[in-house]
Design a protein around this motif. Structure first.
Motif, short mmCIF file in Angstrom:
data_model
loop_
_atom_site.label_atom_id
_atom_site.label_comp_id
_atom_site.label_asym_id
_atom_site.label_seq_id
_atom_site.Cartn_x
_atom_site.Cartn_y
_atom_site.Cartn_z
N PHE A 85 36.25 30.39 43.87
CA PHE A 85 37.25 29.50 44.49
C PHE A 85 38.10 30.23 45.53
O PHE A 85 38.14 31.45 45.59
CB PHE A 85 38.15 28.90 43.41
N ASN A 87 42.12 30.27 46.77
CA ASN A 87 43.46 29.88 46.32
C ASN A 87 44.44 30.09 47.47
O ASN A 87 44.59 31.20 47.97
CB ASN A 87 43.86 30.73 45.10
N GLY A 115 41.62 38.27 51.44
CA GLY A 115 40.35 38.83 50.99
C GLY A 115 39.93 38.25 49.65
O GLY A 115 40.61 37.40 49.08
N GLY A 116 38.80 38.73 49.18
CA GLY A 116 38.26 38.23 47.91
C GLY A 116 37.82 39.38 47.03
O GLY A 116 37.61 40.50 47.49
N ALA A 117 37.68 39.10 45.75
CA ALA A 117 37.24 40.12 44.80
C ALA A 117 36.60 39.44 43.59
O ALA A 117 36.81 38.24 43.37
CB ALA A 117 38.43 40.97 44.34
N TYR A 118 35.85 40.21 42.84
CA TYR A 118 35.28 39.69 41.60
C TYR A 118 36.35 39.74 40.52
O TYR A 118 36.98 40.77 40.32
CB TYR A 118 34.06 40.52 41.19
N SER A 119 36.55 38.62 39.84
CA SER A 119 37.52 38.58 38.75
C SER A 119 36.82 38.87 37.43
O SER A 119 35.90 38.16 37.04
CB SER A 119 38.17 37.19 38.69
N GLU A 120 37.30 39.92 36.75
CA GLU A 120 36.73 40.24 35.43
C GLU A 120 37.19 39.21 34.39
O GLU A 120 36.51 38.97 33.41
CB GLU A 120 37.16 41.63 35.00
N ILE A 121 38.35 38.61 34.64
CA ILE A 121 38.86 37.60 33.71
C ILE A 121 38.03 36.32 33.80
O ILE A 121 37.63 35.75 32.81
CB ILE A 121 40.35 37.30 33.99
N LEU A 122 37.75 35.91 35.03
CA LEU A 122 37.05 34.64 35.25
C LEU A 122 35.54 34.82 35.41
O LEU A 122 34.80 33.85 35.37
CB LEU A 122 37.60 33.96 36.51
N PHE A 126 37.06 35.34 43.44
CA PHE A 126 38.23 34.57 43.89
C PHE A 126 38.71 35.13 45.22
O PHE A 126 38.70 36.34 45.45
CB PHE A 126 39.34 34.52 42.82
N ILE A 127 39.09 34.19 46.08
CA ILE A 127 39.54 34.54 47.43
C ILE A 127 40.96 33.99 47.58
O ILE A 127 41.23 32.86 47.14
CB ILE A 127 38.62 33.89 48.49
N THR A 128 41.85 34.78 48.15
CA THR A 128 43.23 34.30 48.23
C THR A 128 43.73 34.28 49.68
O THR A 128 43.31 35.09 50.51
CB THR A 128 44.18 35.15 47.37
N LYS B 22 42.05 31.04 24.52
CA LYS B 22 42.30 31.83 25.72
C LYS B 22 42.78 30.91 26.83
O LYS B 22 42.08 29.99 27.25
CB LYS B 22 41.02 32.55 26.14
N ILE B 24 44.17 30.51 30.74
CA ILE B 24 44.02 31.23 32.02
C ILE B 24 44.78 30.49 33.12
O ILE B 24 44.81 29.27 33.14
CB ILE B 24 42.52 31.34 32.40
N THR B 48 49.15 34.46 43.73
CA THR B 48 47.75 34.10 43.46
C THR B 48 47.11 35.10 42.48
O THR B 48 45.97 35.53 42.65
CB THR B 48 46.93 34.04 44.77
N VAL B 50 45.51 36.23 38.98
CA VAL B 50 44.73 35.67 37.87
C VAL B 50 45.25 36.31 36.58
O VAL B 50 45.37 37.54 36.50
CB VAL B 50 43.23 35.97 38.04
N SER B 52 45.51 35.95 32.03
CA SER B 52 45.03 35.28 30.82
C SER B 52 45.83 35.74 29.61
O SER B 52 46.39 36.84 29.59
CB SER B 52 43.54 35.59 30.60
N GLU B 63 45.03 40.31 37.02
CA GLU B 63 44.42 41.03 38.13
C GLU B 63 44.89 40.42 39.44
O GLU B 63 45.06 39.21 39.56
CB GLU B 63 42.89 41.03 38.02
N ILE B 65 44.82 40.80 43.87
CA ILE B 65 44.34 41.39 45.12
C ILE B 65 45.56 41.98 45.84
O ILE B 65 46.56 41.28 46.07
CB ILE B 65 43.64 40.33 46.00
N SER B 68 47.21 40.40 48.79
CA SER B 68 47.88 39.11 48.58
C SER B 68 49.40 39.24 48.52
O SER B 68 50.10 38.23 48.53
CB SER B 68 47.40 38.47 47.27
N LYS B 93 42.27 46.08 44.30
CA LYS B 93 42.83 45.29 43.19
C LYS B 93 43.77 46.11 42.32
O LYS B 93 43.61 47.32 42.21
CB LYS B 93 41.69 44.80 42.29
#
Lengths: 136, 182
Positions: A85, A87, A115-122, A126-128, B22, B24, B48, B50, B52, B63, B65, B68, B93
């Protein structure tokens, strides 16, 4: 010498009082659609980050979710196949307009891509964006 | 056949039950405050993030960015992301993974305000350090709002630079993490 000091003082004053201009007045470096843009990050986020991070980008797409943040809202565009996604958080001048958006609305949002990154939580990309405005 | 369907229903129900523990959000907030008496500009927020929280086992994570973080001043934002400070090209990150250590004192099923202790590992600028902080957890109509405020030593994360040495950026900035979970 006095002239040099004066020039330095004026330059410093400009640097430290400078603020970001209203995003709506800026030209977009790129105009993209939501799903295509997300796919670029999913395919190779390093390349996509080099291309898009800190650039002004207009993203055309559909509002998938509206998330409350403090007294404002973030707008999300989601690729429903991968759950990746974008955001968007809005500049102060555009908060009222953003609050009027509804899920399913077709919108054009311009902002600074963080920028964007891989979310370990999701477990997805995700791109912001920051300082966003709505194109009319 | 009936047994197989029953097993599937039980498994799915159990998985859903675990999943619901959980919570989020993708719009948590981190406020970064490194202002000093010499400079009021190194202050930013990131809306922005993330985050949990697992209300069953107390696991918490967030986490963010780095790019951001939004400053009011473009020059300060450039410095923040630059190689001499956060080097966000190389370390894009910041992450935190931890646990509520006094979970017994927090009742996620009853509305109220609870004092929690959170311990975990914070990774910034490619350096991971353990931290422990107090947090406030507010439960209201099944929604959970968490707020944690703590300071970090920039030197612990190998973040230095002339502005920090000159006292224009706090050596121990205040970090406030707020998350609202529906």
């Amino acid at each position: 010498m006095v002239v040099l000091i004066a020039i330095g003082a004026i330059a410093a004053w400009f640097i430290f009082t400078e603020k970001y201009a209203n995003t709506i007045t800026k030209n977009a470096d790129f105009i993209v659609n939501d799903i295509g843009f997300i796919k670029e990050f999913a395919q190779n986020d390093s390349v996509a980050n080099k291309k898009y991070a800190e650039k002004i980008i207009t993203v055309n797409g559909i509002v998938s979710e509206i998330e409350p943040v403090d007294s404002i809202v973030n707008i999300k565009m989601i690729d429903t196949i991968t759950d990746a996604f974008i955001n968007f958080t809005f500049q102060e001048a555009s908060v009222v307009e953003a609050k009027l958006l509804k899920k399913g609305d077709t919108v054009s949002i311009k902002g600074s891509c963080s920028g964007g990154a891989y979310s370990e939580i999701l477990e997805t990309i995700f791109i912001t964006f920051k300082r966003c405005a709505l194109n009319k | 056949m009936k047994k197989t369907i029953l097993l599937l229903v039980v498994t799915t129900t159990t998985m859903l039950s675990f999943a619901q523990k959980k919570k989020i959000t993708t719009s948590a907030t981190i406020n970064f405050d490194a202002i000093t008496t010499l400079d009021a500009l190194p202050k930013a927020d990131n809306k922005t993030v993330v985050a949990s929280i697992n209300t069953k086992n107390g696991e918490v994570a967030f986490e963010s960015i780095i790019k951001s973080f939004s400053f009011t001043n473009p020059t300060i934002q450039d410095h923040f992301n630059g190689a001499k400070w956060m080097d966000s090209e190389k370390f894009p990150k910041a992450t935190f993974k931890g646990k509520i250590t006094n979970l017994v004192d927090v009742n996620f099923k009853v509305d109220g305000s609870y004092n929690a202790i959170v311990t975990g590992n914070l990774t910034i600028h490619g350096v991971t350090k353990p931290i422990t902080t107090n947090a406030i957890i507010v439960v209201k109509e099944k929604a959970v709002t968490t707020t944690a405020e703590f300071s970090i030593k920039l030197a612990d994360y190998n973040v230095d630079g002339a502005a920090i040495a000159a006292g224009k950026v706090a050596k121990e900035p205040k970090i406030t993490v707020t998350a609202f979970f529906k």
